[in-house]
Design a protein around this motif. Structure first.
Motif, PDB file in Angstrom:
ATOM      1  N   VAL A  35     -10.620 -65.766  29.959  1.00  0.00           N
ATOM      2  CA  VAL A  35     -10.617 -67.144  30.448  1.00  0.00           C
ATOM      3  C   VAL A  35     -11.020 -68.111  29.346  1.00  0.00           C
ATOM      4  CG1 VAL A  35     -11.164 -66.437  32.819  1.00  0.00           C
ATOM      5  CG2 VAL A  35     -13.019 -67.028  31.271  1.00  0.00           C
ATOM      6  N   LEU A  83     -12.852 -73.235  31.950  1.00  0.00           N
ATOM      7  CA  LEU A  83     -12.227 -72.986  33.247  1.00  0.00           C
ATOM      8  C   LEU A  83     -13.324 -72.872  34.303  1.00  0.00           C
ATOM      9  CD1 LEU A  83      -9.607 -72.292  34.860  1.00  0.00           C
ATOM     10  CD2 LEU A  83     -10.193 -69.883  34.439  1.00  0.00           C
ATOM     11  N   ASP A 137     -11.636 -72.609  40.026  1.00  0.00           N
ATOM     12  CA  ASP A 137     -10.247 -72.477  39.584  1.00  0.00           C
ATOM     13  C   ASP A 137      -9.904 -71.025  39.282  1.00  0.00           C
ATOM     14  OD1 ASP A 137      -9.586 -75.149  39.916  1.00  0.00           O
ATOM     15  OD2 ASP A 137     -10.101 -75.682  37.849  1.00  0.00           O
ATOM     16  N   TRP A 138     -10.822 -70.278  38.672  1.00  0.00           N
ATOM     17  CA  TRP A 138     -10.581 -68.866  38.396  1.00  0.00           C
ATOM     18  C   TRP A 138     -10.419 -68.087  39.700  1.00  0.00           C
ATOM     19  CZ3 TRP A 138     -13.866 -64.264  38.545  1.00  0.00           C
ATOM     20  CH2 TRP A 138     -13.286 -63.168  37.899  1.00  0.00           C
ATOM     21  N   GLU A 192      -6.534 -67.388  39.555  1.00  0.00           N
ATOM     22  CA  GLU A 192      -6.369 -66.071  38.953  1.00  0.00           C
ATOM     23  C   GLU A 192      -6.517 -64.944  39.977  1.00  0.00           C
ATOM     24  OE1 GLU A 192      -5.333 -65.630  35.812  1.00  0.00           O
ATOM     25  OE2 GLU A 192      -5.274 -67.814  35.651  1.00  0.00           O
ATOM     26  N   TYR A 220     -18.772 -72.754  35.184  1.00  0.00           N
ATOM     27  CA  TYR A 220     -17.646 -72.188  34.456  1.00  0.00           C
ATOM     28  C   TYR A 220     -17.514 -70.706  34.797  1.00  0.00           C
ATOM     29  CZ  TYR A 220     -17.773 -76.457  31.691  1.00  0.00           C
ATOM     30  OH  TYR A 220     -17.759 -77.764  31.295  1.00  0.00           O
TER      31      TYR A 220
END
Length: 161
Positions: free
Chosen positions: A21, A25, A29-30, A34, A67
């Protein structure tokens, strides 16, 4: 110039995940992009509304303010992870449904996370403790009383198990 990538390993709702990553990020959002765990909602993106709340090592955090690299080596529980192992709803989730603790549903994941964190540390929380626990989560539909009632019902049901 490409942005550097960092390898992370995170246990998410009981399953190990790893990935590369970018440093900036966000955790939300991850999780959503993802891992495709879309139960964690994106709301204000400033940590105010609580829709993006997850448990980090058992403590509620705002995943929009964190993050993904900061979760490296930690245990994250999303709203999906609150369900029973067979995929059925947890006592808390069922209580939210029964007591009409959700309407539009946008705040529900964050409310469930905050409520679960409370119930993990207080088996018989007072109304004041419940209101304090969910106080950082905004809801525009319920008026909060149904959510308080749902947490009280869940606590009572959990005591009889």
């Amino acid at each position: 110039m490409s942005e550097a990538l960092y390898t992370i390993e995170v246990e998410v709702s009981g399953r190990k995940h790893s990935g590369s990553v970018p440093a900036r990020l966000s955790l939300v959002d991850w999780l959503r992009e993802e891992l495709r765990l879309t139960g964690t909602h994106i709301g204000c993106e400033h940590g105010i509304c609580g829709a993006c709340s997850v448990l980090l090592d058992g403590e509620p955090v705002r995943s929009c303010l964190m993050y993904a690299v900061q979760a490296n080596g930690h245990r994250v529980t999303t709203v999906e992870g609150l369900a029973k192992s067979d995929g059925s709803m947890s006592v808390l989730q069922d209580s939210f449904c029964e007591m009409h603790g959700l309407q539009c549903g946008y705040c529900t994941p964050g409310m469930l996370i905050a409520s679960q964190a409370l119930l993990d540390t207080h088996s018989d929380p007072s109304e004041e403790q419940i209101r304090d626990a969910i106080g950082g989560n905004l809801c525009r539909c319920t008026g909060y009383q149904q959510i308080v009632d749902a947490v009280r019902l869940a606590a009572a049901r959990m005591k009889t198990r």
